[in-house]
Design a protein around this motif. Structure first.
Motif, PDB file in Angstrom:
ATOM      1  N   ARG A   2       0.812  -1.210   0.000  1.00 44.63           N
ATOM      2  CA  ARG A   2       0.000   0.000   0.000  1.00 44.63           C
ATOM      3  C   ARG A   2       0.849   1.264   0.000  1.00 44.63           C
ATOM      4  O   ARG A   2       0.411   2.313  -0.431  1.00 44.63           O
ATOM      5  N   ASP A   3       2.078   1.163   0.486  1.00 47.05           N
ATOM      6  CA  ASP A   3       2.962   2.328   0.539  1.00 47.05           C
ATOM      7  C   ASP A   3       3.545   2.626  -0.842  1.00 47.05           C
ATOM      8  O   ASP A   3       3.611   1.752  -1.715  1.00 47.05           O
ATOM      9  N   THR A   4       4.015   3.846  -1.011  1.00 49.27           N
ATOM     10  CA  THR A   4       4.593   4.282  -2.274  1.00 49.27           C
ATOM     11  C   THR A   4       5.997   3.718  -2.445  1.00 49.27           C
ATOM     12  O   THR A   4       6.801   3.723  -1.516  1.00 49.27           O
ATOM     13  N   LEU A   5       6.280   3.263  -3.637  1.00 50.99           N
ATOM     14  CA  LEU A   5       7.599   2.765  -3.979  1.00 50.99           C
ATOM     15  C   LEU A   5       8.568   3.940  -4.032  1.00 50.99           C
ATOM     16  O   LEU A   5       8.310   4.923  -4.724  1.00 50.99           O
ATOM     17  N   PRO A   6       9.676   3.884  -3.304  1.00 52.65           N
ATOM     18  CA  PRO A   6      10.638   4.986  -3.323  1.00 52.65           C
ATOM     19  C   PRO A   6      11.208   5.226  -4.729  1.00 52.65           C
ATOM     20  O   PRO A   6      11.393   4.280  -5.500  1.00 52.65           O
ATOM     21  N   GLU A   7      11.484   6.448  -5.025  1.00 53.67           N
ATOM     22  CA  GLU A   7      11.992   6.839  -6.336  1.00 53.67           C
ATOM     23  C   GLU A   7      13.228   6.039  -6.734  1.00 53.67           C
ATOM     24  O   GLU A   7      13.357   5.609  -7.875  1.00 53.67           O
TER      25      GLU A   7
END
Length: 111
Positions: free
Chosen positions: A74-79
């Motif tokens: 659910r969390d955003t994938l780091p750049e």
């Protein structure tokens, strides 16, 4: 073989196993050592279920350039990890059963 790292609260590992896939759970934090111990060299796919383990993506790709990396979190994938991630899926959008079907269909000899 598919490695699953993280708590897997959405049960993707179980959905994959129900389809006959050889699923190996990575113990603890996904590090080079824990990934190798789990069988990274022979894995077709690495599934990360927590973005706290995202630093394992470049580590896994360096150790096994052919491994497919999938995030199911659910969390955003780091750049920094986006360029080496093959597929990023939000469990709120696709159920574990649907994702498992797709991974098995595209995993070649994983099933």
């Amino acid at each position: 073989m598919i490695l699953v790292a993280g708590t897997d609260t959405d049960d993707l590992g179980d959905a994959l196993a129900a389809l006959g896939v050889d699923v190996v759970r990575v113990d603890g934090t996904a590090t080079r050592e824990s990934l190798v111990a789990a069988g990274l060299d022979d894995a077709d796919t690495l599934v990360l279920t927590e973005m706290d383990d995202a630093s394992a993506i470049p580590v896994a790709k360096e150790a096994n350039p052919d491994v497919r990396v999938v995030t199911y979190a659910r969390d955003t994938l780091p750049e920094f990890a986006r360029g080496q991630t093959d597929l990023a899926i939000d469990p709120a959008l696709l159920s574990a059963d649907v994702v498992a079907d797709e991974l098995v269909g595209g995993a070649g000899d994983a099933a």
